[in-house]
Design a protein around this motif. Structure first.
Motif, short mmCIF file in Angstrom:
data_model
loop_
_atom_site.label_atom_id
_atom_site.label_comp_id
_atom_site.label_asym_id
_atom_site.label_seq_id
_atom_site.Cartn_x
_atom_site.Cartn_y
_atom_site.Cartn_z
N MET A 67 0.83 -1.21 0.00
CA MET A 67 0.00 0.00 0.00
C MET A 67 0.86 1.26 0.00
N VAL A 68 1.92 1.24 0.82
CA VAL A 68 2.79 2.42 0.89
C VAL A 68 3.52 2.61 -0.44
N ALA A 69 3.98 1.53 -1.06
CA ALA A 69 4.67 1.65 -2.35
C ALA A 69 3.73 2.21 -3.42
N PHE A 70 2.45 1.83 -3.35
CA PHE A 70 1.46 2.37 -4.30
C PHE A 70 1.24 3.85 -4.09
N ALA A 71 1.27 4.31 -2.79
CA ALA A 71 0.97 5.71 -2.49
C ALA A 71 2.19 6.60 -2.54
N ASP A 72 3.39 6.04 -2.57
CA ASP A 72 4.61 6.82 -2.49
C ASP A 72 5.04 7.28 -3.88
N GLY A 73 5.21 8.59 -4.02
CA GLY A 73 5.65 9.13 -5.30
C GLY A 73 7.15 9.19 -5.46
N SER A 74 7.89 8.97 -4.35
CA SER A 74 9.35 9.06 -4.44
C SER A 74 9.98 7.79 -4.99
N GLY A 75 9.29 6.69 -4.90
CA GLY A 75 9.82 5.41 -5.37
C GLY A 75 10.70 4.69 -4.36
N LEU A 76 11.02 5.34 -3.23
CA LEU A 76 11.89 4.72 -2.24
C LEU A 76 11.18 3.62 -1.45
N ALA A 77 9.85 3.64 -1.43
CA ALA A 77 9.11 2.67 -0.62
C ALA A 77 9.35 1.23 -1.05
N LYS A 78 9.83 1.04 -2.29
CA LYS A 78 10.13 -0.34 -2.71
C LYS A 78 11.19 -0.98 -1.80
N ALA A 79 12.02 -0.13 -1.21
CA ALA A 79 13.07 -0.66 -0.32
C ALA A 79 12.48 -1.35 0.91
N LEU A 80 11.23 -1.04 1.24
CA LEU A 80 10.61 -1.67 2.40
C LEU A 80 10.52 -3.19 2.25
N PHE A 81 10.44 -3.66 1.01
CA PHE A 81 10.26 -5.09 0.79
C PHE A 81 11.49 -5.91 1.19
N VAL A 82 12.65 -5.25 1.35
CA VAL A 82 13.82 -6.01 1.82
C VAL A 82 13.59 -6.51 3.25
N LEU A 83 12.65 -5.89 3.96
CA LEU A 83 12.35 -6.32 5.32
C LEU A 83 11.58 -7.63 5.36
N VAL A 84 10.99 -8.03 4.24
CA VAL A 84 10.22 -9.29 4.22
C VAL A 84 11.13 -10.48 4.47
N PRO A 85 12.17 -10.70 3.65
CA PRO A 85 13.07 -11.83 3.95
C PRO A 85 13.90 -11.60 5.20
N PHE A 86 14.22 -10.33 5.47
CA PHE A 86 15.01 -10.01 6.66
C PHE A 86 14.28 -10.45 7.93
N THR A 87 13.00 -10.07 8.05
CA THR A 87 12.21 -10.45 9.22
C THR A 87 11.92 -11.94 9.24
N ALA A 88 11.67 -12.51 8.07
CA ALA A 88 11.35 -13.93 7.99
C ALA A 88 12.52 -14.80 8.41
N TYR A 89 13.74 -14.32 8.21
CA TYR A 89 14.91 -15.10 8.61
C TYR A 89 14.88 -15.38 10.11
N PHE A 90 14.55 -14.36 10.91
CA PHE A 90 14.50 -14.55 12.36
C PHE A 90 13.33 -15.41 12.79
N ALA A 91 12.22 -15.31 12.04
CA ALA A 91 11.00 -16.01 12.45
C ALA A 91 10.97 -17.46 11.96
#
Length: 359
Positions: A67-91
């Protein structure tokens, strides 16, 4: 925020960077920023940091990332997706983390395929996809390092705990051994001397009086040994002098012969010799009922040799109690050896040898 997770600061820092970039783009009119939706999504992401459920937390965050990537005009929000595998590694571990990382790259490629015609020939889009993939790889690698560091810290703490337990057990064993050696010897001497005083009370009052005096001296020596043990525990022990300690141990009741110099011998070796003599004399008095005991010590250039002999009743080979076992342990810790020769009505010879180099 779950403070038990390794590197818990990564997500908030990345969120803050995305918020700053998104606000700047929205307020400057750069790109197509849906500011209200963007801010609502980011607020939800900060709130989700407090969610402890692993699967629910990752699923909800991934939805908010989209949702944030869709609403963000700067394009930086795509970087948030690196947290998906990062968080999943611990879990969920490495395999799930890598699978989600591959899925994120594939999802971005599908979005480009559906929204950007000819993106495969667009160098900027290809570069974005490559950088996104590298970011995912770095995130997974960082998570792996954090997990291994945490495991190493846990192993180190466990090692410290085990070392502390072993140290406490060794100290308890040492204290028990010292109590047996020191107090056991002197109390045995007190009992023997008082029995002698009782036996000579009528026949030879002078000998009885002498025995009582010797018993009192042994009792005082026992008290002094306890005080010395306390000083040793406090780190206040004085230098150990073998010959003086042996003479004080037996007084005039047992002949002591010491030749050579204790220079170059460590405290461990000297105290092992002293404890061995103490144990030999105690056993001769308590169990063998010996009337003659002799101690000879030779402090040589390479090793020290000690011989304790008595004319008591002896004991059967293999029937060694705690005292002899403790004495062997002390001597072996000093790098030495113990030999015992004994037999019924043959007396006992205790031979001890320790090297000079050991401390």
């Amino acid at each position: 925020m779950d403070s038990s997770r390794p590197v818990p600061w990564v997500s908030p820092v990345l969120y803050a960077a995305v918020v700053i970039a998104g606000l700047y783009a929205g307020l400057s009119g750069l790109g197509d920023t849906r500011l209200v939706l963007f801010l609502a999504g980011m607020a939800a992401l900060f709130a989700l940091e407090w969610v402890r459920h692993k699967l629910l937390g990752i699923a909800a965050k991934t939805a908010m990332f989209a949702m944030v990537a869709f609403a963000d005009g700067s394009g930086l929000a795509k970087a948030l997706f690196v947290l998906v595998p990062f968080t999943a590694y611990f879990a969920f571990g490495r395999a799930v983390s890598i699978a989600l990382g591959v899925a994120c790259v594939a999802a971005l490629a599908v979005v480009y395929e559906l929204t950007v015609p000819g993106w495969r020939s667009d160098l900027e889009r290809l570069s974005d996809l490559l950088m996104f993939g590298l970011g995912l790889v770095l995130a997974i690698a960082m998570a792996a390092v954090a997990v291994e560091e945490t495991r190493g810290r846990v192993r180190l703490q466990e090692s410290h705990r085990q070392i502390a337990e072993l140290s406490a057990a060794a100290e308890r064993h040492r204290v028990a051994r010292d109590l047996h050696d020191d107090l056991g010897h002197h109390l045995t001497a007190v009992v023997v001397l008082l029995e002698k005083a009782d036996a000579f009370r009528e026949r030879d009052p002078a000998q009885a009086r002498l025995a009582v005096d010797d018993a009192a001296r042994s009792a005082r020596r026992a008290l002094q040994d306890v005080r010395e043990s306390v000083r040793a525990l406090r780190g206040e022990a004085e230098p150990f002098l073998l010959e003086a300690a042996l003479q004080e141990l037996v007084g005039t009741t047992v002949p002591i012969q010491v030749t050579g110099s204790q220079a170059g011998y460590g405290d461990t070796a000297l105290r092992a010799l002293y404890r061995a003599a103490q144990e030999g004399i105690t056993n001769a008095r308590r169990h063998a009922r010996a009337t003659e005991i002799r101690v000879e010590v030779e402090l040589g250039q390479q090793r020290a040799r000690m011989l304790v002999t008595d004319n008591g009743c002896g004991f059967e080979p293999g029937r060694e109690g705690f005292g002899l076992a403790s004495m062997r342990e002390r001597v072996e810790q000093a790098g030495g050896q113990v030999m015992v020769q004994s037999g019924q009505s043959l007396g006992t010879q205790l031979r001890v040898q320790v090297p000079r180099a050991m401390s």
